[in-house]
Design an enzyme around this catalytic site. Structure first.
Site, PDB file in Angstrom:
ATOM      1  N   SER A 122       0.941  -1.242  -0.090  1.00  0.00           N
ATOM      2  CA  SER A 122       0.069   0.060   0.038  1.00  0.00           C
ATOM      3  C   SER A 122       0.920   1.322   0.082  1.00  0.00           C
ATOM      4  CB  SER A 122      -0.952  -0.046   1.144  1.00  0.00           C
ATOM      5  OG  SER A 122      -1.972   0.922   0.955  1.00  0.00           O
ATOM      6  N   ASP A 168      -8.010  -5.538  -6.304  1.00  0.00           N
ATOM      7  CA  ASP A 168      -7.774  -4.067  -5.471  1.00  0.00           C
ATOM      8  C   ASP A 168      -8.754  -2.872  -6.063  1.00  0.00           C
ATOM      9  OD1 ASP A 168      -6.796  -1.842  -4.054  1.00  0.00           O
ATOM     10  OD2 ASP A 168      -4.818  -2.956  -3.796  1.00  0.00           O
ATOM     11  N   HIS A 198      -7.944  -4.867  -1.695  1.00  0.00           N
ATOM     12  CA  HIS A 198      -6.456  -4.458  -1.139  1.00  0.00           C
ATOM     13  C   HIS A 198      -6.035  -5.368  -0.081  1.00  0.00           C
ATOM     14  CE1 HIS A 198      -3.760  -1.414  -0.629  1.00  0.00           C
ATOM     15  NE2 HIS A 198      -3.969  -1.195   0.609  1.00  0.00           N
TER      16      HIS A 198
END
Length: 339
Positions: free
Chosen positions: A130, A285, A314
């Site tokens: 991330s 995602d 995600h």
């Protein structure tokens, strides 16, 4: 109480946007032992709202990030409550006055930690999930001769316009709480944090994750509402609102080309990454779709697109939520490190 992390003093640290954080510091944790040649270090930055302990699921004996083989450094992002942050900085740069911090600033600070504290000149790997992936890309672009391999997973080298819009929704939910008081809150803006969590819940996991009821069947929550309250609201309520907004700005303004090295030329910044790269987007995602990663890989000289085939959205990338995805990721990291 003994802390499980160390502090690296940055002194007076001048940020990309012009402010100087006086007495700035990075909190970090290490695993394993630095080799005599100082050639076995892995940098593993933290993610949005996460702290070093939230990265530890990917570190372990027999795993790719094995402390018996590697010296693993987890630096905490500026703004996450442990490194210099709105919540721990003295006046006048406290709370809502905390300055704008870029990913470039974070990686410059981390580079100082790695070189000044440990004397490391080469890194076999930088890896992150991330916002950790955003920092990983920055390491590759800012220090191409130092970084041998990168593995950014479920993240991007530049915040996309769609991703920016998603974050505007998160920010609006948090700051709509009257208690937020333009960042000068006296008690935490609980309603705003709960609202933010609900916005996030629609994005962190995929449509298929909810369709298959994995919140109930795999994660063990008793209802959808139980998942929204216990998992999502529980996730954000302990965190400081100004810290969250600082990191959110860093995320929205993430761009490996936004610096004096590349002057906004995103393709040139990607092309400068010499490291062997596995760029690993989550197939489902919602804010870092594989199409964005494919563009990055197409413009990098030594990169491979390795999608994580998962319906966990995600969270295919972390923080250690789905064992199947963790095993896939770990195997790919072993493959990359062996190459």
């Amino acid at each position: 109480m003994s802390l499980d992390y160390e502090i690296f003093d940055l002194g007076d640290f001048t940020l990309q946007r012009g402010a100087t954080l006086r007495g700035a510091h990075l909190a970090y944790k290490t695993f394993g032992t630095l080799s005599a040649k100082r050639d076995n270090a892995i940098v593993y930055p933290t993610w949005y709202s996460g702290q070093h302990m939230d990265n530890e699921w990917l570190v372990g004996t027999g795993m790719a990030l094995d402390p018996e083989k590697y010296f693993i450094i987890i630096p905490n992002m500026i703004g996450n409550g442990l490194s210099s942050s709105p919540s721990n900085t003295a006046e006048p740069y406290n709370a809502a006055r905390f300055p704008k911090v870029t990913a470039y600033d974070n990686v410059r600070a981390q580079h100082r930690l790695v070189t000044e504290k440990f004397g490391i000149e080469r890194l076999p790997l930088v890896v992150g999930w991330s916002m950790g992936a955003l920092q990983t890309f920055h390491w590759g672009a800012m220090f191409p001769d130092m970084v041998e391999r990168i593995a950014p997973f479920c993240g991007s080298a530049k915040c996309s316009r769609h991703n920016f819009v998603f974050l505007e929704g998160v920010k609006a939910a948090l700051t709509a709480d009257a208690a937020w008081n333009e960042g000068w809150y006296e008690k935490k803006p609980e309603r705003g944090l709960r609202a933010m969590a609900r916005v996030y819940a629609g994005w962190g996991f995929s449509q298929a994750f909810y369709r298959e009821e994995l919140d109930l069947k795999t994660l063990g929550f008793s209802s959808l509402e139980d998942f929204l309250v216990a998992f999502w609201e529980g996730f954000f309520l302990p965190k400081d609102a100004n810290n969250l907004l600082t990191m959110l700005w860093t995320w929205q303004n993430g761009d490996i080309s936004d610096n004096h090295l590349y002057n906004g030329d995103f393709k040139a910044a990607l092309a400068a990454i010499k490291a062997k790269a596995f760029v690993m987007p989550g197939r489902t995602d919602l804010y870092f779709p594989p199409e964005d990663s494919a563009f990055e890989v197409a413009n990098m000289p030594n990169a491979e697109l390795v999608p994580i085939e998962s319906i966990w959205g995600h969270f295919a990338g972390g923080p250690g939520t789905n064992p199947v995805d963790v095993a896939f990721l770990d195997a790919k990291l072993k493959e990359l490190l062996a190459s």
